[in-house]
Design a protein around this motif. Sequence first.
Motif, PDB file in Angstrom:
ATOM      1  N   CYS A  51       0.879  -1.174   0.000  1.00  0.00           N
ATOM      2  CA  CYS A  51       0.000   0.000   0.000  1.00  0.00           C
ATOM      3  C   CYS A  51       0.915   1.223   0.000  1.00  0.00           C
ATOM      4  O   CYS A  51       1.573   1.496   1.014  1.00  0.00           O
ATOM      5  CB  CYS A  51      -0.914   0.007   1.221  1.00  0.00           C
ATOM      6  SG  CYS A  51      -2.133  -1.328   1.231  1.00  0.00           S
ATOM      7  N   ASP A  53       0.408   4.380   0.159  1.00  0.00           N
ATOM      8  CA  ASP A  53       0.018   5.540   0.957  1.00  0.00           C
ATOM      9  C   ASP A  53      -0.409   5.081   2.345  1.00  0.00           C
ATOM     10  O   ASP A  53      -0.508   3.880   2.631  1.00  0.00           O
ATOM     11  CB  ASP A  53      -1.121   6.318   0.273  1.00  0.00           C
ATOM     12  CG  ASP A  53      -2.260   5.391  -0.172  1.00  0.00           C
ATOM     13  OD1 ASP A  53      -2.057   4.147  -0.184  1.00  0.00           O
ATOM     14  OD2 ASP A  53      -3.342   5.879  -0.502  1.00  0.00           O
ATOM     15  N   CYS A  57      -5.229   2.840   1.697  1.00  0.00           N
ATOM     16  CA  CYS A  57      -4.476   1.978   0.793  1.00  0.00           C
ATOM     17  C   CYS A  57      -4.968   2.247  -0.618  1.00  0.00           C
ATOM     18  O   CYS A  57      -6.130   1.950  -0.931  1.00  0.00           O
ATOM     19  CB  CYS A  57      -4.675   0.506   1.174  1.00  0.00           C
ATOM     20  SG  CYS A  57      -3.647  -0.648   0.230  1.00  0.00           S
ATOM     21  N   TYR A  58      -4.112   2.834  -1.436  1.00  0.00           N
ATOM     22  CA  TYR A  58      -4.494   3.302  -2.766  1.00  0.00           C
ATOM     23  C   TYR A  58      -5.665   4.280  -2.682  1.00  0.00           C
ATOM     24  O   TYR A  58      -6.550   4.289  -3.532  1.00  0.00           O
ATOM     25  CB  TYR A  58      -4.844   2.125  -3.681  1.00  0.00           C
ATOM     26  CG  TYR A  58      -3.631   1.322  -4.102  1.00  0.00           C
ATOM     27  CD1 TYR A  58      -2.831   1.737  -5.154  1.00  0.00           C
ATOM     28  CD2 TYR A  58      -3.278   0.158  -3.412  1.00  0.00           C
ATOM     29  CE1 TYR A  58      -1.706   1.005  -5.538  1.00  0.00           C
ATOM     30  CE2 TYR A  58      -2.155  -0.580  -3.793  1.00  0.00           C
ATOM     31  CZ  TYR A  58      -1.380  -0.144  -4.847  1.00  0.00           C
ATOM     32  OH  TYR A  58      -0.263  -0.868  -5.221  1.00  0.00           O
ATOM     33  N   PRO A  63      -9.003  -1.577  -0.971  1.00  0.00           N
ATOM     34  CA  PRO A  63      -8.524  -1.460  -2.357  1.00  0.00           C
ATOM     35  C   PRO A  63      -8.856  -2.696  -3.200  1.00  0.00           C
ATOM     36  O   PRO A  63      -7.965  -3.490  -3.549  1.00  0.00           O
ATOM     37  CB  PRO A  63      -7.012  -1.298  -2.181  1.00  0.00           C
ATOM     38  CG  PRO A  63      -6.715  -2.067  -0.933  1.00  0.00           C
ATOM     39  CD  PRO A  63      -7.916  -1.895  -0.038  1.00  0.00           C
ATOM     40  N   GLN A  66      -6.929  -3.239  -6.609  1.00  0.00           N
ATOM     41  CA  GLN A  66      -5.509  -3.589  -6.573  1.00  0.00           C
ATOM     42  C   GLN A  66      -5.237  -4.826  -5.722  1.00  0.00           C
ATOM     43  O   GLN A  66      -4.079  -5.200  -5.515  1.00  0.00           O
ATOM     44  CB  GLN A  66      -4.694  -2.416  -6.014  1.00  0.00           C
ATOM     45  CG  GLN A  66      -4.710  -1.152  -6.846  1.00  0.00           C
ATOM     46  CD  GLN A  66      -5.940  -0.294  -6.591  1.00  0.00           C
ATOM     47  OE1 GLN A  66      -6.706  -0.549  -5.654  1.00  0.00           O
ATOM     48  NE2 GLN A  66      -6.149   0.719  -7.436  1.00  0.00           N
ATOM     49  N   VAL A  71      -0.943  -6.977  -1.243  1.00  0.00           N
ATOM     50  CA  VAL A  71      -1.801  -5.870  -0.817  1.00  0.00           C
ATOM     51  C   VAL A  71      -2.706  -6.314   0.326  1.00  0.00           C
ATOM     52  O   VAL A  71      -2.922  -5.570   1.295  1.00  0.00           O
ATOM     53  CB  VAL A  71      -2.639  -5.338  -2.005  1.00  0.00           C
ATOM     54  CG1 VAL A  71      -3.656  -4.303  -1.525  1.00  0.00           C
ATOM     55  CG2 VAL A  71      -1.736  -4.734  -3.064  1.00  0.00           C
TER      56      VAL A  71
END
Length: 313
Positions: A51, A53, A57-58, A63, A66, A71
């Motif tokens: 992730c 950020d 996460c995204y 997310p 993704q 992830v």
Amino acid sequence: MANTVLQNPSISTQISPGDRIRRLVWKLCIATLILMAIGSATRVMNAGLACPDWPLCYGTLVPTAQMNLQVFLEWFHRLDAAIIGFGAIALSGLSWWYRQELPKWLPWAATFALGLIVFQGILGGLTVTELLRFDIVTAHLGTALLFFTTLLIIGCSMMPYKGTGNVGKLPWVSLTAAILVYLQSLIGGLVASQWALHQCFGGSQLCTVMNSHIAGVVPPTVATLAVVVWAWRTSALHPMLRNLANWAGICVIAQIAVGVATFHLHLQVEPLTVTHQAIAATLLGILTALTVLAFRDRNSHKTSNTYTPVSHS
């Protein structure tokens, strides 16, 4: 009286504030142990930056677009951490709300635990923004272990326990072993966060860090085995203390076996590496519980044997 209880079942099923807090603490202990295992899996699967950020996460809570194994590990790690964070807030809030009915130390201990989890959250964010800097990752693990032991101290201090008064020096031996295991876990975290084993095998770099972890196995192992021997040589020891000592011995033997296997397989089997971290945390937890209960045993026996003068006035 029996009819009254039958007519109003809430009287017999009412949970005291102390019982409610103790149950919450045990749930948080389990969640924290799982969190550390997931954190280890996240590291060995190279998912620490899955992730990009933080705290989202995204840019989303989930997310889905993704989502893959890496992830998912990082996202679930954060989810578990958030649940523990809310649990720590509840623990602190309940402790202060019912402080008149609880031990005076409990609200302060709960507040300390909350402070640790806030600091842990800050470190978690920094591990992402600072791109897994090894000292931050190691501090992240150290704070998690400290939070875990704090919860165990609270839980074991509040659980019903009546000792036999035959612990001798066992509390101090166990405390020494717990401290040594904690320090060895920090060195292990340093080895893992710097990928010292890989670098030593690949280019003879950071071998000093790796060797310090290998040599560091000796003191906590000797101290833990001393706990086992001391427990078995102490007559009339409380069965719970003897069982905890036995489990500590089993954990330290299993930890050495898994560590040797991990070393010889060059960290190629990820579940072994995760198991190595999980056993270390479990061993620390067992020794912490043993230490707290042994000190309770020792102190309660001292209190019961204290002579109180009788006034003849």
